[in-house]
Every structure is written in C-alpha cells, then in structure tokens.
Design an enzyme around this catalytic site. Structure first.
Site, PDB file in Angstrom:
ATOM      1  N   SER A  74       0.808  -1.226   0.000  1.00 45.35           N
ATOM      2  CA  SER A  74       0.000   0.000   0.000  1.00 45.35           C
ATOM      3  C   SER A  74       0.835   1.266   0.000  1.00 45.35           C
ATOM      4  O   SER A  74       0.287   2.367  -0.025  1.00 45.35           O
ATOM      5  CB  SER A  74      -0.927   0.020   1.222  1.00 45.35           C
ATOM      6  N   ASN A 123      -2.385  -2.004  13.355  1.00 43.89           N
ATOM      7  CA  ASN A 123      -3.833  -1.835  13.308  1.00 43.89           C
ATOM      8  C   ASN A 123      -4.282  -0.530  13.959  1.00 43.89           C
ATOM      9  O   ASN A 123      -5.055   0.242  13.390  1.00 43.89           O
ATOM     10  CB  ASN A 123      -4.530  -3.017  13.986  1.00 43.89           C
ATOM     11  N   HIS A 151     -39.302  24.013 -12.485  1.00 47.75           N
ATOM     12  CA  HIS A 151     -39.373  23.163 -13.683  1.00 47.75           C
ATOM     13  C   HIS A 151     -38.646  23.801 -14.863  1.00 47.75           C
ATOM     14  O   HIS A 151     -38.972  23.543 -16.023  1.00 47.75           O
ATOM     15  CB  HIS A 151     -40.828  22.871 -14.059  1.00 47.75           C
ATOM     16  N   SER A 166     -13.452  24.675 -29.180  1.00 49.59           N
ATOM     17  CA  SER A 166     -13.721  23.442 -29.919  1.00 49.59           C
ATOM     18  C   SER A 166     -12.617  23.219 -30.938  1.00 49.59           C
ATOM     19  O   SER A 166     -12.081  24.167 -31.510  1.00 49.59           O
ATOM     20  CB  SER A 166     -15.076  23.539 -30.620  1.00 49.59           C
ATOM     21  N   LYS A 224     -17.045  28.307 -30.606  1.00 47.25           N
ATOM     22  CA  LYS A 224     -17.456  27.724 -29.330  1.00 47.25           C
ATOM     23  C   LYS A 224     -16.662  28.276 -28.146  1.00 47.25           C
ATOM     24  O   LYS A 224     -15.472  28.519 -28.221  1.00 47.25           O
ATOM     25  CB  LYS A 224     -17.291  26.204 -29.353  1.00 47.25           C
ATOM     26  N   ASN A 256     -16.757  26.732 -24.382  1.00 41.05           N
ATOM     27  CA  ASN A 256     -17.343  25.663 -23.582  1.00 41.05           C
ATOM     28  C   ASN A 256     -17.033  25.827 -22.098  1.00 41.05           C
ATOM     29  O   ASN A 256     -15.869  26.026 -21.733  1.00 41.05           O
ATOM     30  CB  ASN A 256     -16.823  24.308 -24.056  1.00 41.05           C
ATOM     31  N   GLU A 307     -18.713  21.958 -16.012  1.00 44.42           N
ATOM     32  CA  GLU A 307     -19.122  20.653 -16.529  1.00 44.42           C
ATOM     33  C   GLU A 307     -18.337  19.530 -15.843  1.00 44.42           C
ATOM     34  O   GLU A 307     -18.895  18.498 -15.467  1.00 44.42           O
ATOM     35  CB  GLU A 307     -18.911  20.591 -18.044  1.00 44.42           C
ATOM     36  N   TYR A 314      -9.829  -6.215  12.949  1.00 44.84           N
ATOM     37  CA  TYR A 314      -9.221  -5.706  11.728  1.00 44.84           C
ATOM     38  C   TYR A 314      -9.130  -6.800  10.666  1.00 44.84           C
ATOM     39  O   TYR A 314      -8.846  -7.963  10.952  1.00 44.84           O
ATOM     40  CB  TYR A 314      -7.814  -5.168  12.009  1.00 44.84           C
TER      41      TYR A 314
END
Length: 486
Positions: A42, A129, A175, A296, A302, A304, A309, A336
């Site tokens: 790890s 642990n 809405h 773009s 464009k 964006n 996003e 553990y």
C-alpha cells in the site's frame, strides 16, 4: 537504505529465509513473491500519511518514556531519527520501498537504520492496526480543517458577488420555467445556505473523527502500562476510542467524511449546472471568464464551460468513493481485516476531488460577470408577476383559489394578444374582475413584485442585504469557534 539492522545479528536469515526486513519473518519459511508484494503493498498510496505517522509516533514515544517503558536516551534517539526521516521525505531524498509494504514499516525501517535499537522499541505497545487507524483519523481531521477554510473562502467570495447583485432582477424558475421575479443576489444566497450546512456537517463529523484509537494495539489492548489519555492530549484528540475492537476495525468516520463530501459536491454540481445554463447564448444571464472555458477543435465560435461541466462529472466520482467505502465495510467481522487497506484510495480521492473543486470555484466566482439586461428581458417573457396579480385580488377579498382562476384566464388572454400583463389595458383587466384598479400596475411590475417580498428569507433587495450581513456574522462566529478548537 540497509535492512540488516532490523534483526539481531544472530537472527539474520539464511539465503532461503525471508528477508530480515519482514517483521514477521520468524514465522514464515519463504518470502512473498513480487506479484504478492505488488498486490498487497500500500506504500504507493498510503505514503501520503507520513506526516501523521511521524506525529503519532512522536506522541507514542513520548508517552512510552513518560510511563517508564522506554528510557530517556531512546526517546531522544527516536526524536532525532524521526526528524531526519521527516527532512528526507520533505526534500525528496527518502527511498520508499515496496518490500516494506506500507508507510509505517518504511518509516520504522529507516528510523531503525538511523538510531538502532531505539527504533525497534518504538513499536512497543502498539500494532499497525491501531497505528493506521490513528494516522487516518489525523489525516481526516487535517483535511476537514482544510476543507472548512476553503468553504469559508468560497462563501466570502459568493457573498461579495451577492452583495454586488443584491438588486439585480432575474427570473426565478420552477421546472426550468419562468416562475417569479427574484434578485441574482438572492439566488446566490441559496448556495451560501447550502455550503453553510456543508460546513456544519464537516464540523460535526470532525467531532467523531477526533477520538484516539492508539492503545487498542492489534485488537485487545496491550499489557504495557500505557497512558492513552496522555497520547490523546499530545495529538489534540478530544477523547480515546472506548473499545479496542471498535477502535481498530471500523471506518465509519471515513464513510461519514465521504458522505459529507458527496453532499457538498452535489451542491456544487447544482451550481455548476446553473452556470452552464446561465452562460448559454440562448439565455445569456452571465459571462464566464475565458480562463475557465475551452474552445472546440472544429467549431471556432465555441466557448465551452469545461470547469463547471467537469465539476458535475466529478460529483459522480465522489459518490463512487462513498459507495466503495460502504461496500468495503458492509460484511467485515471484527476486528481488523486486510480489506481495510482499501479504505485509503477512495478516501483520498474524495478529499482530493472536493478540495480541487473548492479551489477552482473560489477562483471562478471572480470570473462571473452578470448581464442584467438579459435577466430583465427574460422576466418579460413568462408572466413572472402573475402570482402578484392573484395576491392583489386576494387582498381585495377574493378567495385565493378564485383569484388563481381569474389570473389564469387573464394570462391566457394576454398570451392570445402577445402581451405581458402590464401591457393589458386596465379596462380589459377589469373584465376579469371589477376589483382591479389603477394601483394594479405598481403591484405587478418587477420592482413591485420584488419589494413586496420583504419578510426574512424573501427576495426584496433590502432583505437580501440584511441576509448578507447576517451571513457575514455567522461566518465570523464560525471562524472564531473553529480557531478555538484547532
């Protein structure tokens, strides 16, 4: 880095024995294969716990010396050695070894190479642990403090924009249809409230994080005369974990952290969606600075909104991290289990994604410029003050349901004529109700509709400004409270 010093010379292995740096080498007759080491290791991700590991080790060593379990010279050697280890890690000179599996054994091995037997005594009275459980809690606590600071900075910048736009009318939507007039400042304050609750969740989570597992050892505690409260004070924990089994085995605090992160990301995803919507050329409520957008590869016109996003997309990533942790824990028996090695990557990813999102939003708030004329124009295209006409009639004594029907017919009439309500002649409006008088035109203007909502939490500009001042006070109180605890 040498490894022979990890075992007494008389116990050094033969060529067929496992390497001496395996702390459990005495039990096994063959070493792990390279595949097993890669699969079980790890250190590739838990090395980022090194600061917390060193802090916890120093506190543990100080307690061992205070209790007479190790000597003064051992403590001084441990302190000196860990200072060198810290310096090497900070400078990039530390050599992380997969053979040593994790952050704990890597640091302990280097410490032992530097100071000899004192390094070997450091692990007295503890297990990996309770060691890793302590390190993770310290890391989560540190990360919560960082997130709270970032949330505060975002909130202050959001407040500044809300104050600037406290009187700027815009459509409020339900809405995604034009509903009623609000101000842009009022709209922004909705996100302030969300993030204030987010901060509350993280502060609340911090209380449960801030309990010390160290001293639980592997699962049953230790036979050494340790003082867990001493270590808790050294590390700034509020208390100790009361049950040794629970202390080493549960990760509910990490799950709670990821849940708080997921909710926060959900709020920023909603804000992102609105930024994308507002800057669409067909809407045009705001402009977003070029530095937060891309173009773009084929369409030269464009612009964006990539940053908001991506924030929407990264929200799903944090949801996945939360689900991964819940799934990881759902059928583990006490105490553990090696499964828990898998707790760190989703935890780290959730924290990294959230902190990166907060940092970019702090900057992006300054890149929003408002187009008030577009907001006002949108208010003229959706009968936004129809409810105000119904309220007007209700105040004249018409039952609200009847007023609702009357206004519905008036709106249908206005639609047929291609007019807004304010453009319909008074005589025509009075055909729907003789109670309508000249004063209706002040009631159903945008400014009149805004001013009428003058209660706490309403969108009247003076209430928006009052809410901003209350928010500033709340933020200052929280800053003082957070400072006193950390």
């Amino acid at each position: 880095m040498t490894t022979d010093s990890l075992a007494p010379s008389s116990d050094r292995p033969s060529r067929t024995s496992p390497p001496a740096h395996y702390t459990w080498a005495g039990r096994f007759s063959e070493p792990a294969t390279e595949l097993v080491k890669r699969y079980t290791g790890s250190v590739g991700f838990d090395h980022r716990l090194w600061r917390q590991d060193i802090r916890a080790s120093l506190a543990h060593a100080t307690m061992l010396e205070y209790q007479g379990i190790i000597g003064d010279s051992d403590l001084e050697d441990i302190r000196r050695g860990l200072e060198i280890v810290q310096s090497e890690i900070e400078s990039g000179d530390f050599s992380w070894s997969l053979d040593l599996e994790d952050v704990h054994l890597n640091i302990e091995s280097r410490l032992t190479a530097l100071v000899g037997d004192a390094g070997k005594r450091l692990h007295t009275g503890r297990s990996r642990n309770d060691q890793v459980a302590t390190d993770i809690r310290l890391w989560v606590r540190d990360t919560i403090d960082e997130i709270l600071a970032l949330l505060r900075e975002f909130q202050l910048r959001l407040l500044a924009l809300a104050e600037k736009e406290a009187e700027t009318p815009m459509p409020g939507f339900t809405h995604l249809q034009v509903a009623q007039p609000i101000t842009f400042g009022h709209h922004l304050l909705a996100y302030l409230e969300m993030t204030l609750r987010d901060a509350e969740r993280f502060r609340d989570c911090r209380q449960r994080v801030n309990r010390l597992p160290l001293g639980a050892a592997a699962l049953a505690g230790t036979t050494y005369p340790i003082d867990r409260k001493f270590v808790a004070r050294e590390l700034g924990f509020d208390d100790v974990c009361e049950n040794s089994l629970d202390a080493v085995s549960d990760r509910d605090f990490a799950i709670e952290f990821c849940a708080a992160a997921a909710i926060t990301m959900m709020h920023f995803s909603r804000f992102s969606e609105e930024i994308v919507f507002w800057m669409n050329p067909g809407i045009g409520f705001i402009n977003l600075a070029d530095r937060f957008c891309t173009g773009s590869s084929i369409m030269p016109q464009k612009k964006n909104p990539d940053v908001p996003e991506l924030a929407r997309g990264k929200t799903g990533r944090v949801y996945g991290d939360l689900t991964a942790l819940l799934t990881l824990m759902k059928s583990q028996p006490l105490a553990y289990n090696k499964d828990n090695q898998e707790d760190k990557e989703p935890l780290f990813d959730a924290a990294d994604t959230l902190t990166d999102t907060l940092r970019v939003f702090i900057e992006m708030i300054g890149g929003i410029s408002v187009c008030p004329e577009q907001m006002r124009a949108a208010l003229t295209r959706g009968f936004a003050t129809a409810t105000d006409l119904a309220d007007y009639l209700t105040k004249k004594g018409v039952p609200f349901r009847d007023a609702h029907e009357i206004v519905g017919r008036a709106v249908k009439h206005a639609e047929t004529r291609g007019l807004e309500l304010t453009r319909i002649p008074l005589a025509e409006l009075q055909c729907f109700s003789p109670l309508i008088g000249e004063d209706i035109f002040s009631a159903i203007t945008i400014e009149g509709a805004l001013a009428a909502r003058r209660h706490i939490g309403g969108t009247a500009p003076h209430q928006v400004r009052a809410a901003i001042e209350r928010a500033k006070t709340r933020l200052e109180i929280q800053r003082l409270e957070t400072g006193s605890k950390t």
